[in-house]
Design a protein around this motif. Structure first.
Motif, short mmCIF file in Angstrom:
data_model
loop_
_atom_site.label_atom_id
_atom_site.label_comp_id
_atom_site.label_asym_id
_atom_site.label_seq_id
_atom_site.Cartn_x
_atom_site.Cartn_y
_atom_site.Cartn_z
N LYS A 205 69.43 32.25 111.24
CA LYS A 205 69.82 33.60 111.58
C LYS A 205 68.66 34.59 111.51
CE LYS A 205 74.59 32.99 110.04
NZ LYS A 205 75.65 33.45 109.09
N LEU A 206 67.61 34.27 110.70
CA LEU A 206 66.49 35.19 110.55
C LEU A 206 65.59 35.15 111.78
CD1 LEU A 206 65.51 34.53 106.83
CD2 LEU A 206 66.73 36.50 107.74
N PRO A 207 64.92 36.26 112.12
CA PRO A 207 63.98 36.25 113.26
C PRO A 207 62.75 35.41 112.93
CG PRO A 207 63.85 38.34 112.06
CD PRO A 207 65.01 37.58 111.47
N PRO A 208 62.02 34.94 113.96
CA PRO A 208 60.81 34.13 113.69
C PRO A 208 59.74 34.95 112.97
CG PRO A 208 60.96 34.74 116.02
CD PRO A 208 62.26 35.11 115.39
N ALA A 209 58.88 34.24 112.24
CA ALA A 209 57.83 34.90 111.46
C ALA A 209 56.81 35.55 112.40
CB ALA A 209 57.13 33.90 110.56
N PRO A 210 56.30 36.73 112.06
CA PRO A 210 55.30 37.39 112.93
C PRO A 210 53.98 36.63 112.89
CG PRO A 210 55.56 38.60 110.88
CD PRO A 210 56.62 37.52 110.87
N PRO A 211 53.14 36.77 113.94
CA PRO A 211 51.83 36.08 113.94
C PRO A 211 50.92 36.67 112.88
CG PRO A 211 52.01 37.61 115.78
CD PRO A 211 53.36 37.54 115.15
N PRO A 212 49.94 35.88 112.39
CA PRO A 212 49.02 36.39 111.36
C PRO A 212 48.14 37.50 111.93
CG PRO A 212 48.28 34.26 112.18
CD PRO A 212 49.63 34.48 112.77
N PRO A 213 47.67 38.41 111.09
CA PRO A 213 46.81 39.50 111.58
C PRO A 213 45.47 38.97 112.06
CG PRO A 213 46.88 39.50 109.18
CD PRO A 213 47.89 38.48 109.63
N PRO A 214 44.84 39.67 113.01
CA PRO A 214 43.53 39.20 113.52
C PRO A 214 42.43 39.36 112.48
CG PRO A 214 44.07 41.35 114.42
CD PRO A 214 45.28 40.90 113.65
N PHE A 215 41.36 38.58 112.67
CA PHE A 215 40.21 38.67 111.76
C PHE A 215 39.45 39.96 112.00
CE2 PHE A 215 40.91 34.07 112.02
CZ PHE A 215 40.94 33.76 110.66
N PRO A 216 38.74 40.47 111.00
CA PRO A 216 37.94 41.70 111.20
C PRO A 216 36.84 41.49 112.21
CG PRO A 216 38.24 41.20 108.86
CD PRO A 216 38.72 40.01 109.62
N GLU A 217 36.37 42.60 112.74
CA GLU A 217 35.31 42.55 113.76
C GLU A 217 34.02 42.05 113.12
OE1 GLU A 217 33.11 45.52 116.96
OE2 GLU A 217 34.68 46.25 115.60
N GLY A 218 33.41 41.09 113.77
CA GLY A 218 32.16 40.52 113.27
C GLY A 218 32.32 39.31 112.39
N TYR A 219 33.54 38.92 112.08
CA TYR A 219 33.76 37.76 111.21
C TYR A 219 34.10 36.56 112.06
CZ TYR A 219 35.93 34.67 107.80
OH TYR A 219 36.28 33.59 107.04
N ALA A 220 33.35 35.49 111.87
CA ALA A 220 33.57 34.24 112.60
C ALA A 220 34.21 33.25 111.65
CB ALA A 220 32.25 33.68 113.15
#
Length: 252
Positions: A205-220
Motif C-alpha cells: 500500500k505504501l508508495p515506492p521509495a524515492p531515488p537517492p539524492p545526486p552526488f555533489p558537484e565535482g565528486y566522482a
C-alpha cells in the motif's frame, strides 16, 4: 367519536377531605426522556388501540404537553388530530405521521407557524402499547461512533498484546511448562507468518521509495577498477583527496 376520560394535569382536592399528597412532577415535555417508557395496561385492557383512540392514550404519558394545540381541540370536543383545525392554529402540536395498527404509531411533535410552515421538534412512537421517545439523529451517530471506536481500540489492544508475545521467552515458564517444544515453535511460526503478511500488505500500500539524492558537484564516485588499482598501489604516501572534505589551510 368515543373518547376516554381525560386526567387533568392537577387534581382538585376532594370534597371535605385533605388534598392529595404531593407527587414528584415528571420532567417537562421536550427534554431528553429517551431512558423512560410509559405503559398503562389497564387502559389497554379497556379500550382498543387504534388511530381514533391512540391520541387519548398518548395524552396519559409524561411525554404529552398540555399546552399544545391538540389539547385545545380536546377541550372543544373536536378530534385532537383534525388537520383542518390544526392548520389554522399556531404553536406546538402533535401529528400522527406513521400508523401500523395495532402495533406501531408514530407521533411527531412540531411547531406550527402557518398553514404550510411547520418545524419538527421531537418524535415519539407507541410500540405494542409502550410509549417511547425516539432519540435524535445526532445522538444516534454519537452512540454508533463511540461503539465503533470501542471495538477498534479493543482490537488494537488485542493485536498489540499478541505481537508482544512473539519472540518473548520466559525462562521460568520454559523450564516448568509441560508442552513440547515443537508445539511452541509451531505457534510462534504461525504468529510470524501472520505478522509477515500484515507487513507485506502494508508495504504494497505504501508508495515506492524515492531515488537517492545526486552526488555533489565535482565528486566522482569510486568505481570497481579504481578500488582495485588503489589496492595494488600501496606505495603512494597519500591517497586521493576528497573534494567534499574541507582540508583546511595548508601547513608549511
Amino acid at each position: 367519536m368515543a373518547t376516554t376520560p381525560m386526567i387533568p394535569p392537577a387534581a382538585a382536592a376532594l370534597d371535605g377531605g385533605a388534598p392529595p399528597p404531593p407527587v414528584a412532577a415528571p420532567p417537562p415535555p421536550g427534554t431528553d426522556m429517551t431512558g423512560i417508557c410509559f405503559r398503562d395496561q389497564l387502559w389497554l385492557n379497556t379500550y382498543p388501540l387504534d388511530r381514533n383512540l391512540v391520541f387519548d392514550y398518548f395524552a396519559l404519558s409524561p411525554f404529552y404537553d398540555y399546552s399544545c394545540n391538540n389539547e385545545q381541540l380536546r377541550l372543544r370536543a373536536i378530534h385532537p388530530l383534525d388537520i383542518s383545525h390544526l392548520s389554522k392554529m399556531t404553536g406546538t402540536e402533535y401529528m400522527l405521521s406513521e400508523v401500523l395498527e395495532p402495533h406501531l404509531f408514530v407521533f411527531r411533535k412540531q411547531k406550527r407557524d402557518g398553514p404550510e410552515k411547520v418545524t419538527p421538534m421531537l418524535t415519539y412512537y407507541i410500540l405494542d402499547g409502550s410509549i417511547y421517545q425516539a432519540p435524535q439523529l445526532c445522538n444516534v451517530f454519537a452512540s454508533r461512533v463511540g461503539r465503533a471506536l470501542y471495538h477498534i481500540s479493543k482490537a488494537f489492544n488485542t493485536a498489540a498484546s499478541k505481537l508482544e508475545k512473539i519472540g518473548y521467552v520466559d525462562a521460568e515458564n520454559e523450564s516448568t511448562s509441560s508442552e513440547p517444544k515443537a508445539a511452541k515453535e509451531t505457534i510462534d511460526f504461525k504468529e510470524l507468518k501472520r505478522v509477515d503478511h500484515i507487513l507485506a500488505s502494508l508495504q504494497r500500500k505504501l508508495p515506492p521509495a524515492p531515488p537517492p539524492p545526486p552526488f555533489p558537484e565535482g565528486y566522482a564516485p569510486p568505481t570497481a577498477e579504481g578500488e582495485k588499482s588503489s589496492d595494488t598501489q600501496q606505495a603512494e604516501p597519500q591517497g586521493a583527496v576528497d573534494p567534499i572534505i574541507d582540508q583546511g589551510p595548508s601547513k608549511e
